[in-house]
Design an enzyme around this catalytic site. Structure first.
Site, PDB file in Angstrom:
ATOM      1  N   SER A   1      38.940  38.693  40.461  1.00  0.00           N
ATOM      2  CA  SER A   1      38.707  39.637  41.560  1.00  0.00           C
ATOM      3  C   SER A   1      38.075  38.912  42.734  1.00  0.00           C
ATOM      4  O   SER A   1      37.351  37.916  42.552  1.00  0.00           O
ATOM      5  CB  SER A   1      37.748  40.712  41.050  1.00  0.00           C
ATOM      6  OG  SER A   1      37.217  41.439  42.109  1.00  0.00           O
TER       7      SER A   1
ATOM      8  N   TYR B   1      29.309  43.641  36.767  1.00  0.00           N
ATOM      9  CA  TYR B   1      30.775  43.583  36.708  1.00  0.00           C
ATOM     10  C   TYR B   1      31.257  42.244  37.285  1.00  0.00           C
ATOM     11  O   TYR B   1      32.056  41.530  36.671  1.00  0.00           O
ATOM     12  CB  TYR B   1      31.401  44.737  37.500  1.00  0.00           C
ATOM     13  CG  TYR B   1      32.866  44.515  37.808  1.00  0.00           C
ATOM     14  CD1 TYR B   1      33.822  44.588  36.808  1.00  0.00           C
ATOM     15  CD2 TYR B   1      33.292  44.200  39.104  1.00  0.00           C
ATOM     16  CE1 TYR B   1      35.166  44.357  37.086  1.00  0.00           C
ATOM     17  CE2 TYR B   1      34.631  43.972  39.391  1.00  0.00           C
ATOM     18  CZ  TYR B   1      35.568  44.047  38.373  1.00  0.00           C
ATOM     19  OH  TYR B   1      36.894  43.809  38.654  1.00  0.00           O
TER      20      TYR B   1
ATOM     21  N   LYS C   1      33.374  38.752  35.674  1.00  0.00           N
ATOM     22  CA  LYS C   1      34.547  38.039  36.216  1.00  0.00           C
ATOM     23  C   LYS C   1      34.215  36.563  36.436  1.00  0.00           C
ATOM     24  O   LYS C   1      35.017  35.669  36.140  1.00  0.00           O
ATOM     25  CB  LYS C   1      35.014  38.677  37.527  1.00  0.00           C
ATOM     26  CG  LYS C   1      35.622  40.058  37.361  1.00  0.00           C
ATOM     27  CD  LYS C   1      36.886  40.051  36.516  1.00  0.00           C
ATOM     28  CE  LYS C   1      37.459  41.432  36.306  1.00  0.00           C
ATOM     29  NZ  LYS C   1      38.471  41.478  35.247  1.00  0.00           N
TER      30      LYS C   1
HETATM   31  P1  NAD Z   1      42.306  50.210  34.784  1.00  0.00           P
HETATM   32  O1  NAD Z   1      40.993  50.709  34.263  1.00  0.00           O
HETATM   33  O2  NAD Z   1      43.247  51.191  35.349  1.00  0.00           O
HETATM   34  O3  NAD Z   1      43.050  49.407  33.627  1.00  0.00           O
HETATM   35  C1  NAD Z   1      42.381  48.659  32.652  1.00  0.00           C
HETATM   36  C2  NAD Z   1      42.940  49.058  31.290  1.00  0.00           C
HETATM   37  O4  NAD Z   1      42.271  48.294  30.280  1.00  0.00           O
HETATM   38  C3  NAD Z   1      42.709  50.535  30.948  1.00  0.00           C
HETATM   39  O5  NAD Z   1      43.940  51.108  30.587  1.00  0.00           O
HETATM   40  C4  NAD Z   1      41.730  50.518  29.801  1.00  0.00           C
HETATM   41  O6  NAD Z   1      41.914  51.597  28.907  1.00  0.00           O
HETATM   42  C5  NAD Z   1      42.008  49.152  29.175  1.00  0.00           C
HETATM   43  N1  NAD Z   1      40.878  48.571  28.435  1.00  0.00           N
HETATM   44  C6  NAD Z   1      39.600  48.399  28.868  1.00  0.00           C
HETATM   45  N2  NAD Z   1      38.874  47.793  27.921  1.00  0.00           N
HETATM   46  C7  NAD Z   1      39.695  47.563  26.876  1.00  0.00           C
HETATM   47  C8  NAD Z   1      39.515  46.968  25.594  1.00  0.00           C
HETATM   48  N3  NAD Z   1      38.338  46.506  25.190  1.00  0.00           N
HETATM   49  N4  NAD Z   1      40.577  46.883  24.771  1.00  0.00           N
HETATM   50  C9  NAD Z   1      41.788  47.381  25.152  1.00  0.00           C
HETATM   51  N5  NAD Z   1      42.018  47.946  26.342  1.00  0.00           N
HETATM   52  C10 NAD Z   1      40.974  48.044  27.189  1.00  0.00           C
HETATM   53  O7  NAD Z   1      41.972  49.055  35.828  1.00  0.00           O
HETATM   54  P2  NAD Z   1      42.944  48.286  36.838  1.00  0.00           P
HETATM   55  O8  NAD Z   1      42.601  48.710  38.201  1.00  0.00           O
HETATM   56  O9  NAD Z   1      44.337  48.362  36.366  1.00  0.00           O
HETATM   57  O10 NAD Z   1      42.382  46.808  36.674  1.00  0.00           O
HETATM   58  C11 NAD Z   1      42.971  45.864  35.791  1.00  0.00           C
HETATM   59  C12 NAD Z   1      42.160  44.583  35.839  1.00  0.00           C
HETATM   60  O11 NAD Z   1      42.110  44.115  37.183  1.00  0.00           O
HETATM   61  C13 NAD Z   1      40.704  44.737  35.388  1.00  0.00           C
HETATM   62  O12 NAD Z   1      40.347  43.592  34.650  1.00  0.00           O
HETATM   63  C14 NAD Z   1      39.942  44.801  36.683  1.00  0.00           C
HETATM   64  O13 NAD Z   1      38.623  44.328  36.546  1.00  0.00           O
HETATM   65  C15 NAD Z   1      40.767  43.870  37.564  1.00  0.00           C
HETATM   66  N6  NAD Z   1      40.613  44.156  39.004  1.00  0.00           N
HETATM   67  C16 NAD Z   1      40.859  45.425  39.461  1.00  0.00           C
HETATM   68  C17 NAD Z   1      40.655  45.708  40.807  1.00  0.00           C
HETATM   69  C18 NAD Z   1      40.875  47.101  41.347  1.00  0.00           C
HETATM   70  O14 NAD Z   1      40.317  47.416  42.396  1.00  0.00           O
HETATM   71  N7  NAD Z   1      41.658  47.952  40.705  1.00  0.00           N
HETATM   72  C19 NAD Z   1      40.240  44.704  41.689  1.00  0.00           C
HETATM   73  C20 NAD Z   1      40.033  43.417  41.184  1.00  0.00           C
HETATM   74  C21 NAD Z   1      40.224  43.158  39.827  1.00  0.00           C
HETATM   75  N1  UFG Z   2      33.946  53.221  50.864  1.00  0.00           N
HETATM   76  C1  UFG Z   2      33.559  54.354  51.565  1.00  0.00           C
HETATM   77  N2  UFG Z   2      33.559  55.548  50.903  1.00  0.00           N
HETATM   78  C2  UFG Z   2      33.893  55.668  49.594  1.00  0.00           C
HETATM   79  C3  UFG Z   2      34.291  54.503  48.886  1.00  0.00           C
HETATM   80  C4  UFG Z   2      34.305  53.294  49.556  1.00  0.00           C
HETATM   81  O1  UFG Z   2      33.238  54.280  52.747  1.00  0.00           O
HETATM   82  O2  UFG Z   2      33.835  56.779  49.052  1.00  0.00           O
HETATM   83  C5  UFG Z   2      33.966  51.941  51.583  1.00  0.00           C
HETATM   84  C6  UFG Z   2      33.063  50.905  50.934  1.00  0.00           C
HETATM   85  O3  UFG Z   2      31.751  51.050  51.390  1.00  0.00           O
HETATM   86  C7  UFG Z   2      33.742  49.611  51.367  1.00  0.00           C
HETATM   87  C8  UFG Z   2      35.236  49.987  51.429  1.00  0.00           C
HETATM   88  O4  UFG Z   2      35.272  51.416  51.509  1.00  0.00           O
HETATM   89  O5  UFG Z   2      33.326  49.265  52.638  1.00  0.00           O
HETATM   90  C9  UFG Z   2      36.013  49.548  50.215  1.00  0.00           C
HETATM   91  O6  UFG Z   2      35.319  50.000  49.058  1.00  0.00           O
HETATM   92  P1  UFG Z   2      35.949  49.993  47.595  1.00  0.00           P
HETATM   93  O7  UFG Z   2      34.917  50.511  46.664  1.00  0.00           O
HETATM   94  O8  UFG Z   2      37.266  50.659  47.604  1.00  0.00           O
HETATM   95  O9  UFG Z   2      36.237  48.446  47.340  1.00  0.00           O
HETATM   96  P2  UFG Z   2      35.242  47.200  47.361  1.00  0.00           P
HETATM   97  O10 UFG Z   2      35.769  46.247  48.365  1.00  0.00           O
HETATM   98  O11 UFG Z   2      33.846  47.588  47.455  1.00  0.00           O
HETATM   99  O12 UFG Z   2      35.429  46.632  45.883  1.00  0.00           O
HETATM  100  C10 UFG Z   2      36.656  46.690  45.178  1.00  0.00           C
HETATM  101  C11 UFG Z   2      36.349  46.810  43.688  1.00  0.00           C
HETATM  102  C12 UFG Z   2      35.646  45.584  43.219  1.00  0.00           C
HETATM  103  C13 UFG Z   2      36.485  44.397  43.532  1.00  0.00           C
HETATM  104  C14 UFG Z   2      36.807  44.351  45.000  1.00  0.00           C
HETATM  105  C15 UFG Z   2      37.721  43.213  45.310  1.00  0.00           C
HETATM  106  O13 UFG Z   2      35.536  47.959  43.447  1.00  0.00           O
HETATM  107  O14 UFG Z   2      35.452  45.651  41.840  1.00  0.00           O
HETATM  108  O15 UFG Z   2      37.409  45.567  45.413  1.00  0.00           O
HETATM  109  O16 UFG Z   2      38.814  43.246  44.485  1.00  0.00           O
HETATM  110  F1  UFG Z   2      35.827  43.292  43.195  1.00  0.00           F
END
Ligand code: NAD
Ligand code: UFG
Length: 350
Positions: free
Chosen positions: A131, A155, A159
């Site tokens: 991430s 969190y 990572k």
């Molecule tokens: P998500 O929660 O929709 O998907 C993650 C899936 O993993 C879920 O279906 C959950 O049930 C499963 N899971 C969690 N723990 C588990 C375990 N111990 N065993 C088996 N299954 C398990 O999240 P996502 O948005 O699809 O994110 C996927 C990956 O990408 C995550 O590792 C997350 O940290 C990373 N990531 C997401 C974002 C974002 O903003 N969505 C940004 C950066 C990184």
């Molecule tokens: N924000 C608002 N109102 C809300 C939610 C978010 O104003 O209700 C703002 C936040 O303050 C930030 C921007 O929208 O300025 C984006 O916020 P997000 O929570 O959507 O995303 P972040 O950039 O904070 O973080 C996300 C994930 C992290 C990940 C990161 C980069 O939550 O886990 O993207 O991948 F690491």
């Protein structure tokens, strides 16, 4: 590459489902393991609906938890996997601050188990969901892969540790090929409107929150911070369409299968463009035709002013570049939201 078998952990989740669609379309066989902690089986059924009956034959869902090594053993003893894409993990920053042990247990123990079972069955190709959080509060933008890394919360620490663990494993056992994909802000949905993000409870992230305001589930959006040194005072992020992200995983797999001694290497997956919170609100209003009431609020603790990716390394080495802009992200997310205002579930009874 067609015919290779990929294990997708967390494949029932937001990014997982969209990636599985692309993998199946590319001719891979896919086996999902997911404990449904943050997802539902309906999402996997929708994947099958999107790809059709023929390609669905190449998809298998396994209910299992990475923290339970036996669940992994069962899978690996039955199937020879050519590579693993590892999405499974918990991702809510606030929850990780309140309950760090849950995050360390799930994200770290789960991943360590996965490496151990992969090693035992000689499957040493891994694509890992990292991430942009590993850049912390970047001093410079765009974020380049060789910047110093820093975690801002538990969190983010999972990572960062998992990236370090990957580098150590590769150092000790150079036959591993590991690609660390650092996602920026994944948004949008599958163009069919059948797949999308369906967070449990009140969303933490911007776009799912906006979406729930648009469909009337939430009254207004809190905009966290309007005094940032940006054009309109709100914070800037690099939003990336989830289908571009899905294609990024296909490109990473291609790279891993085509390159000998790739090592352990990180790539940003972003667009390279920054968009402010207020600009995202305007774009979503335009796409949906809905007014999004906003409330200007103080900054959210720990938030950076502006974060966006340098995309050069992924373009150069993976041959991958994001295709979609904010307009398409909002268009597809609105299609998903308007077709599925309560996500994969039906409207709960009061
Ligand atoms: P998500 O929660 O929709 O998907 C993650 C899936 O993993 C879920 O279906 C959950 O049930 C499963 N899971 C969690 N723990 C588990 C375990 N111990 N065993 C088996 N299954 C398990 O999240 P996502 O948005 O699809 O994110 C996927 C990956 O990408 C995550 O590792 C997350 O940290 C990373 N990531 C997401 C974002 C974002 O903003 N969505 C940004 C950066 C990184
Ligand atoms: N924000 C608002 N109102 C809300 C939610 C978010 O104003 O209700 C703002 C936040 O303050 C930030 C921007 O929208 O300025 C984006 O916020 P997000 O929570 O959507 O995303 P972040 O950039 O904070 O973080 C996300 C994930 C992290 C990940 C990161 C980069 O939550 O886990 O993207 O991948 F690491």
């Amino acid at each position: 590459m067609a015919g290779q078998t990929i294990l997708v952990t967390g494949g029932a989740g937001f990014i997982g489902t969209h990636t599985v669609v692309e993998l199946l379309k590319e001719g891979f066989k896919v086996s999902i393991i997911d404990n449904l902690d943050n997802s539902v089986t309906e999402a996997v059924d929708r994947v099958k609906e999107v790809v059709g009956p023929q390609l669905s034959k190449n998809l298998e869902f396994n209910l299992g938890d990475l923290r339970n090594k036996d669940d992994l053993e069962k899978l690996f003893s039955r199937t020879r996997f050519d590579a693993v894409i590892h999405f499974a993990g918990l991702k809510a920053v606030g929850e990780s601050v309140a309950n760090p042990r849950r995050y360390f247990d799930n994200n770290l123990v789960g991943t360590i188990n996965l490496y151990e079972v992969m090693a035992k069955y000689n499957c040493k190709k891994m694509v890992f969901s990292s991430s942009a959080t590993v850049y912390g509060q970047p001093e410079k933008i765009p974020c380049v892969e060789d910047f110093n890394l820093m975690a801002m919360n538990p969190y983010g620490r999972t990572k960062l540790f998992l990236e370090e663990i990957a580098r150590d494993i590769h150092k000790a056992e150079p036959e591993w090929s590991i690609i660390l994909l650092r996602y920026f802000n994944p948004v949008g949905a599958h163009e069919s409107g059948k797949l999308g993000e369906d967070p449990k409870g009140i969303p933490n992230n911007l776009m799912p929150y906006i979406q729930q305001v648009a469909v009337g589930r939430l009254p207004e959006l809190n905009v966290y911070g309007h005094d940032y040194p940006t054009k309109d005072g709100s914070a800037v992020r690099d939003y990336i369409h989830v289908m571009d992200l899905a294609d990024g995983h296909v490109a990473a797999l291609r790279k891993i299968f085509a390159t000998k001694d790739i090592g352990c290497i990180a790539y940003n997956l972003g667009t390279g463009c920054g968009t402010s919170v207020l600009a995202m609100v305007t774009a979503f209003e335009k796409a949906s035709g809905k007014k999004i009431p906003i409330k200007l609020c103080p900054r959210r603790p720990g938030d950076a002013t502006a974060v966006y990716a340098s995309t050069e390394k992924a373009e150069r080495e993976l041959g991958w570049k994001a295709k979609y802009g904010v307009e398409e992200m909002c268009r597809d997310q609105w299609k998903w939201a308007s077709n599925n205002p309560w996500g994969y579930q039906s409207k709960p009874e009061k």
